[in-house]
Design an enzyme around this catalytic site. Sequence first.
Site, mmCIF file in Angstrom:
data_model
loop_
_atom_site.group_PDB
_atom_site.id
_atom_site.type_symbol
_atom_site.label_atom_id
_atom_site.label_comp_id
_atom_site.label_asym_id
_atom_site.label_seq_id
_atom_site.Cartn_x
_atom_site.Cartn_y
_atom_site.Cartn_z
ATOM 1 C CE LYS A 24 1.477 -63.337 -26.067
ATOM 2 N NZ LYS A 24 1.917 -61.954 -25.957
ATOM 3 C CG ASP B 103 2.191 -59.605 -22.710
ATOM 4 O OD1 ASP B 103 3.296 -59.793 -22.191
ATOM 5 O OD2 ASP B 103 1.756 -60.278 -23.670
HETATM 6 P P1 NAP Z 1 1.389 -58.107 -33.948
HETATM 7 O O1 NAP Z 1 0.134 -58.561 -33.289
HETATM 8 O O2 NAP Z 1 1.905 -58.858 -35.110
HETATM 9 O O3 NAP Z 1 1.158 -56.573 -34.406
HETATM 10 C C1 NAP Z 1 2.139 -55.873 -35.116
HETATM 11 C C2 NAP Z 1 1.737 -54.418 -35.244
HETATM 12 O O4 NAP Z 1 2.828 -53.741 -35.854
HETATM 13 C C3 NAP Z 1 0.508 -54.197 -36.124
HETATM 14 O O5 NAP Z 1 -0.205 -53.098 -35.634
HETATM 15 C C4 NAP Z 1 1.150 -53.882 -37.480
HETATM 16 O O6 NAP Z 1 0.359 -53.090 -38.315
HETATM 17 C C5 NAP Z 1 2.352 -53.074 -37.048
HETATM 18 N N1 NAP Z 1 3.401 -53.064 -38.046
HETATM 19 C C6 NAP Z 1 4.178 -54.110 -38.418
HETATM 20 N N2 NAP Z 1 5.056 -53.719 -39.370
HETATM 21 C C7 NAP Z 1 4.811 -52.399 -39.590
HETATM 22 C C8 NAP Z 1 5.387 -51.430 -40.462
HETATM 23 N N3 NAP Z 1 6.396 -51.752 -41.279
HETATM 24 N N4 NAP Z 1 4.909 -50.176 -40.421
HETATM 25 C C9 NAP Z 1 3.911 -49.846 -39.584
HETATM 26 N N5 NAP Z 1 3.307 -50.716 -38.748
HETATM 27 C C10 NAP Z 1 3.762 -51.980 -38.754
HETATM 28 O O7 NAP Z 1 2.590 -58.057 -32.906
HETATM 29 P P2 NAP Z 1 2.517 -57.784 -31.326
HETATM 30 O O8 NAP Z 1 2.439 -59.074 -30.602
HETATM 31 O O9 NAP Z 1 1.462 -56.763 -31.074
HETATM 32 O O10 NAP Z 1 3.966 -57.187 -31.045
HETATM 33 C C11 NAP Z 1 4.319 -55.868 -31.420
HETATM 34 C C12 NAP Z 1 5.668 -55.518 -30.817
HETATM 35 O O11 NAP Z 1 5.558 -55.508 -29.395
HETATM 36 C C13 NAP Z 1 6.762 -56.544 -31.130
HETATM 37 O O12 NAP Z 1 7.957 -55.854 -31.407
HETATM 38 C C14 NAP Z 1 6.909 -57.344 -29.869
HETATM 39 O O13 NAP Z 1 8.220 -57.839 -29.693
HETATM 40 C C15 NAP Z 1 6.599 -56.284 -28.835
HETATM 41 N N6 NAP Z 1 6.136 -56.880 -27.579
HETATM 42 C C16 NAP Z 1 6.879 -56.608 -26.480
HETATM 43 C C17 NAP Z 1 6.518 -57.144 -25.275
HETATM 44 C C18 NAP Z 1 7.355 -56.815 -24.069
HETATM 45 O O14 NAP Z 1 7.227 -57.518 -23.043
HETATM 46 N N7 NAP Z 1 8.155 -55.777 -24.118
HETATM 47 C C19 NAP Z 1 5.389 -57.983 -25.158
HETATM 48 C C20 NAP Z 1 4.628 -58.232 -26.304
HETATM 49 C C21 NAP Z 1 5.027 -57.674 -27.517
HETATM 50 P P3 NAP Z 1 -0.708 -53.767 -39.311
HETATM 51 O O15 NAP Z 1 -1.922 -54.037 -38.480
HETATM 52 O O16 NAP Z 1 -0.922 -52.729 -40.339
HETATM 53 O O17 NAP Z 1 -0.072 -55.010 -39.845
#
Ligand code: NAP
Length: 487
Positions: free
Chosen positions: A285, A321
């Site tokens: 992305k 998004d």
């Molecule tokens: P990402 O960039 O990898 O970020 C993950 C985030 O989750 C970071 O802030 C991370 O914290 C935190 N995290 C992960 N494990 C954790 C834990 N055990 N305890 C506390 N915090 C934790 O991922 P992303 O792309 O932002 O996606 C995040 C979520 O949004 C995913 O579940 C994804 O499927 C969802 N999403 C949904 C849509 C939709 O259309 N509904 C679109 C995009 C994403 P750290 O910084 O400390 O690692």
Amino acid sequence: MIIVSLTGPTLPDVRRQVKGAKPFADVFEFRLDLISAEDRIPVLSLSPLPFIATCRPAWEGGAFTGPEEERFVLLESACEEGAAYVDIEYRAGRRVLDRFRGLLRRPGLIVSYHLPSGKLPDPARLYGKLHSAHGDVVKMAFVAHDSYQNVLAFEFLALARQDRQKAVAIAMGEEGEPSRILYKKFWGWGTYASTEDGRSAAPGQVRASELKKIYRADLLTPSTKVFGVVGNPLGQSKGIYVHNPLFRKARKNSVYCRFIVSDLGRFMHAIAPHLDGFSVTIPHKQQVMRYLDRIDPTARKIGAVNTVVRRQGTLYGTNTDAPGALDAIEAHMRVRGKTVLILGAGGAARAIAFEAKRRGAKVHITNRTVTKSRKLARELGAVAVAFGDAGDADILVNATSVGMTPHASESPVPRSFIRARLVFDAVYNPPVTRLLRDARTKKARIISGLEMYVNQGVRQSRLFTGRKPDIALMRRILRARLLGHRQ
Ligand code: NAP
């Protein structure tokens, strides 16, 4: 032409395979090397459709290890039994090719070449060689390890087209899936598909029913517009199930495929010129932005593009998004003047935070890794708060991946933390997370990540088709896919 490879190994297996694949096949291929020796001739009477006889030797990647003469006699018998085509390896040599050309009951001759894994073809050289063998069809197959390598199959087909030579070019493996789907776009003679029991004769074969029902591969034409999702891995991606039916509903001659991409630069150079648009997902992305001609200002600020479309020959990138999430929230509560507390500081959090701020919300951010939430808050002009200090907010947003399948029993916050009137969870699998269930017991309004997914898809579909998609259909498909049954 969809050619379904029958692999048996037993006569009853082949009977079942024929029955399951018949509605989706134009031609069957008997892979005699994979069928038990005693059933090789009896199976030939099972085909209700024209068939190809193939007995691939081990030296060409097949399973036949017997003497060559035995293989040729078997194939000759298959020709007597009415094979419409016989597949002979180019490397079997001219004399063998001439032998089959000289048969009294002469079937069409497919002259094939299969490269071993790790070797990529030089399309011009290989095509020249195969064409010189004067077969009715030339066929080449190689194993692709990255999506950009599909272009080698497309180049091979383009050369064959100049000579009006019937040709098949297949990139095997998951990364080569587009070559199996898009064969008609590139004037290919046919594609090889697997049976409904999923037993495939080669890695990456797609089920015939999927080729026909999801991709409508048999209806594609050279003017079909190609779209897809670019990412790696793509196992969880639902895009093909959503965009293909929407194209069909909108009566568009368009198709949406999966492009598993490791080397984005090569992909943008080799494959992107054939595409009219694509979705971008993890891990590309951010990196994709450097290959685009224009980028929407909000996407630039967010630092991530999830949708690319071709406009007057140039590539335009945007981020659906961010508005997708905010549209989902604002369907229930306007964010202007409200405090939105965002859990997380990753890609989703960034997109949601920027859009919430743009729409006038007061944004607070908390994250496990505090340096990341501080950095994001600084860029945004928002407030970074320590988890324990997070005060009351009107809207609570989970933008962490906590609670996602297979860890669906987890929540990013304890129930006592939930005081907001509205709780939105970006996680969409499962559609109702532990956090949302807890929030419901606290009488908060809840919004599933599915709504964000649908909204971002709606905007994407609009960019791909130029019209508003059937939202109810999208929601139905996604729910069915997430709950694990097919739509
Ligand atoms: P990402 O960039 O990898 O970020 C993950 C985030 O989750 C970071 O802030 C991370 O914290 C935190 N995290 C992960 N494990 C954790 C834990 N055990 N305890 C506390 N915090 C934790 O991922 P992303 O792309 O932002 O996606 C995040 C979520 O949004 C995913 O579940 C994804 O499927 C969802 N999403 C949904 C849509 C939709 O259309 N509904 C679109 C995009 C994403 P750290 O910084 O400390 O690692």
